[in-house]
Design an enzyme around this catalytic site. Structure first.
Site, PDB file in Angstrom:
ATOM      1  N   GLN A 116       0.853  -1.197   0.000  1.00 18.11           N
ATOM      2  CA  GLN A 116       0.000   0.000   0.000  1.00 18.11           C
ATOM      3  C   GLN A 116       0.888   1.246   0.000  1.00 18.11           C
ATOM      4  O   GLN A 116       0.392   2.355  -0.071  1.00 18.11           O
ATOM      5  CB  GLN A 116      -0.873   0.015   1.253  1.00 18.11           C
ATOM      6  CG  GLN A 116      -1.793  -1.180   1.343  1.00 18.11           C
ATOM      7  CD  GLN A 116      -2.388  -1.313   2.745  1.00 18.11           C
ATOM      8  OE1 GLN A 116      -3.423  -0.744   3.047  1.00 18.11           O
ATOM      9  NE2 GLN A 116      -1.725  -2.061   3.596  1.00 18.11           N
ATOM     10  N   HIS A 136      -1.499   1.610  -4.312  1.00 17.66           N
ATOM     11  CA  HIS A 136      -1.895   3.018  -4.190  1.00 17.66           C
ATOM     12  C   HIS A 136      -1.004   3.954  -4.987  1.00 17.66           C
ATOM     13  O   HIS A 136      -0.915   5.142  -4.687  1.00 17.66           O
ATOM     14  CB  HIS A 136      -1.942   3.406  -2.701  1.00 17.66           C
ATOM     15  CG  HIS A 136      -2.987   2.660  -1.935  1.00 17.66           C
ATOM     16  ND1 HIS A 136      -2.950   2.491  -0.573  1.00 17.66           N
ATOM     17  CD2 HIS A 136      -4.113   2.018  -2.357  1.00 17.66           C
ATOM     18  CE1 HIS A 136      -4.010   1.781  -0.188  1.00 17.66           C
ATOM     19  NE2 HIS A 136      -4.716   1.478  -1.252  1.00 17.66           N
TER      20      HIS A 136
HETATM   21  P1  NAD Z   1      -1.567   2.630   8.673  1.00 20.27           P
HETATM   22  O1  NAD Z   1      -0.874   3.895   9.056  1.00 20.27           O
HETATM   23  O2  NAD Z   1      -3.047   2.598   8.674  1.00 20.27           O
HETATM   24  O3  NAD Z   1      -1.059   1.490   9.650  1.00 20.27           O
HETATM   25  C1  NAD Z   1       0.302   1.302   9.898  1.00 20.27           C
HETATM   26  C2  NAD Z   1       0.405   0.191  10.927  1.00 20.27           C
HETATM   27  O4  NAD Z   1       1.780  -0.102  11.089  1.00 20.27           O
HETATM   28  C3  NAD Z   1      -0.134   0.586  12.296  1.00 20.27           C
HETATM   29  O5  NAD Z   1      -1.081  -0.398  12.704  1.00 20.27           O
HETATM   30  C4  NAD Z   1       1.092   0.614  13.199  1.00 20.27           C
HETATM   31  O6  NAD Z   1       0.825   0.065  14.469  1.00 20.27           O
HETATM   32  C5  NAD Z   1       2.045  -0.289  12.450  1.00 20.27           C
HETATM   33  N1  NAD Z   1       3.458   0.032  12.612  1.00 20.27           N
HETATM   34  C6  NAD Z   1       4.058   1.259  12.659  1.00 20.27           C
HETATM   35  N2  NAD Z   1       5.400   1.127  12.752  1.00 20.27           N
HETATM   36  C7  NAD Z   1       5.646  -0.212  12.771  1.00 20.27           C
HETATM   37  C8  NAD Z   1       6.833  -0.989  12.868  1.00 20.27           C
HETATM   38  N3  NAD Z   1       8.048  -0.430  12.976  1.00 20.27           N
HETATM   39  N4  NAD Z   1       6.718  -2.348  12.847  1.00 20.27           N
HETATM   40  C9  NAD Z   1       5.495  -2.955  12.771  1.00 20.27           C
HETATM   41  N5  NAD Z   1       4.339  -2.255  12.689  1.00 20.27           N
HETATM   42  C10 NAD Z   1       4.416  -0.906  12.678  1.00 20.27           C
HETATM   43  O7  NAD Z   1      -0.948   2.165   7.283  1.00 20.27           O
HETATM   44  P2  NAD Z   1      -1.588   1.318   6.102  1.00 20.27           P
HETATM   45  O8  NAD Z   1      -2.335   0.156   6.640  1.00 20.27           O
HETATM   46  O9  NAD Z   1      -0.489   1.123   5.128  1.00 20.27           O
HETATM   47  O10 NAD Z   1      -2.652   2.308   5.452  1.00 20.27           O
HETATM   48  C11 NAD Z   1      -2.268   3.664   5.272  1.00 20.27           C
HETATM   49  C12 NAD Z   1      -2.433   4.246   3.899  1.00 20.27           C
HETATM   50  O11 NAD Z   1      -1.571   5.402   3.830  1.00 20.27           O
HETATM   51  C13 NAD Z   1      -1.973   3.366   2.803  1.00 20.27           C
HETATM   52  O12 NAD Z   1      -2.972   3.461   1.860  1.00 20.27           O
HETATM   53  C14 NAD Z   1      -0.688   3.993   2.236  1.00 20.27           C
HETATM   54  O13 NAD Z   1      -0.854   4.173   0.837  1.00 20.27           O
HETATM   55  C15 NAD Z   1      -0.617   5.372   2.787  1.00 20.27           C
HETATM   56  N6  NAD Z   1       0.710   5.726   3.375  1.00 20.27           N
HETATM   57  C16 NAD Z   1       1.880   5.317   2.793  1.00 20.27           C
HETATM   58  C17 NAD Z   1       3.116   5.626   3.371  1.00 20.27           C
HETATM   59  C18 NAD Z   1       4.385   5.159   2.706  1.00 20.27           C
HETATM   60  O14 NAD Z   1       4.424   5.020   1.479  1.00 20.27           O
HETATM   61  N7  NAD Z   1       5.453   4.878   3.454  1.00 20.27           N
HETATM   62  C19 NAD Z   1       3.161   6.373   4.545  1.00 20.27           C
HETATM   63  C20 NAD Z   1       1.935   6.787   5.116  1.00 20.27           C
HETATM   64  C21 NAD Z   1       0.724   6.463   4.521  1.00 20.27           C
END
Ligand code: NAD
Ligand code: ZN
Length: 266
Positions: A116, A136
């Site tokens: 995602q 995404h």
């Molecule tokens: P989310 O933010 O909804 O969930 C992230 C999850 O990861 C949380 O439940 C959290 O507890 C867990 N988490 C955080 N750090 C962690 C670690 N070090 N180890 C294990 N778990 C950890 O993210 P999602 O489910 O990907 O949905 C969010 C949406 O936002 C997606 O659609 C994505 O496209 C977008 N997004 C992308 C990025 C990126 O590209 N890095 C960043 C932020 C949001």
């Protein structure tokens, strides 16, 4: 004398160590692993996740598609903000979680990463681009909303650096935006269908760093499980699929994946 760092190291937590043993047992018998990743796999690279206190959602309010199309002021603000943030995006590096998945891929154990994330870090870590399904979209590219042409983000950043702070499409004059999916926007053509097909064929799905609540992406691990794959969830906080998973490992993804990969591919 006690080493203070050993008191906080996640692998010194006996219940996490037991979960890791179980993760290894489940994984060792599998031949077609698929990783389904979310923002949580990239937090250890310094990119905030979505829903935490510093998450993207809390600190920025992304424009809707309608507003973006109709309002030049919205586009100007968007591009100014992107210009400021671009150096961070461009300098972010994969962490040990991404690298561990690549290790599994190179050993022939991992067939795909369905992500995602829009950060491109799985590809930077060495997974072949045709083995990363970006549900995404990607922040590494910019697209024209009218003619759909694409440019790499670096070239658009260069245009901004040269003074064109709110760049438009050089071909049709349409509005440009990062090639990512906004709320209310459909996913890239065929992305979810491909994700579902891949998930029906794997024998283990590792859901890593995702809250598993963003739809339709979150269907993917459930479909894998229903099609007969084992499901292991590696996440810091609870998810709605914990109850159906074969195993839930609650801890930081980087060290968990690194330990798993070292055990599977010594
Ligand atoms: P989310 O933010 O909804 O969930 C992230 C999850 O990861 C949380 O439940 C959290 O507890 C867990 N988490 C955080 N750090 C962690 C670690 N070090 N180890 C294990 N778990 C950890 O993210 P999602 O489910 O990907 O949905 C969010 C949406 O936002 C997606 O659609 C994505 O496209 C977008 N997004 C992308 C990025 C990126 O590209 N890095 C960043 C932020 C949001
Ligand atoms: Zn165009």
């Amino acid at each position: 004398m006690l080493n203070p760092s050993s008191l906080v190291h996640p692998l010194n937590d006996p219940s996490l160590a037991a979960d890791l043993d179980r993760l290894f047992e489940i994984t060792a018998s599998k031949r077609d692993i698929v990783a389904f990743t979310g923002a949580g796999i990239s937090t250890e690279s310094g990119i905030p996740d979505y829903r935490g206190p510093n998450g993207v959602w809390a600190t920025q309010n992304p424009p809707t598609l309608g507003d973006f199309r109709s309002n030049p002021e919205t586009r100007r603000e968007y591009w100014e903000n992107r210009f400021e943030r671009y150096p961070v995006l461009a300098s972010t590096r994969p962490n040990e979680g991404h690298i561990a998945l690549t290790r599994l891929r190179k050993a022939g154990l991992l067939s795909y990463v369905i992500t995602q994330n829009i950060d491109g870090l799985h590809q930077d870590a060495g997974i072949e681009p045709d083995r990363v399904l970006e549900l995404h979209g990607t922040a590494r590219e910019v697209k024209c909303l009218d003619c759909d042409r694409r440019w790499d983000a670096e070239s658009i950043h260069q245009r901004q650096a040269d003074g064109d702070m709110a760049p438009g499409c050089e071909v049709c004059g349409g509005p440009l935006r990062a090639a990512t999916v906004l709320f209310g926007e459909p996913l890239p053509n065929g992305a979810i269908e491909s994700g579902l097909e891949i998930s029906r064929q794997c024998d283990l799905m590792l859901a890593v760093g995702s809250s598993l609540i963003v739809q339709p992406a979150a269907k993917i691990p459930l479909v894998a499980k229903r099609a007969g794959a084992a499901l292991a969830i590696l996440n810091l906080s609870e998810t709605p699929l914990d109850a159906v998973a074969d195993l839930v490992v609650r801890g930081p993804a980087g060290i968990i994946l690194k330990t798993l990969a070292h055990r599977l591919v010594p």
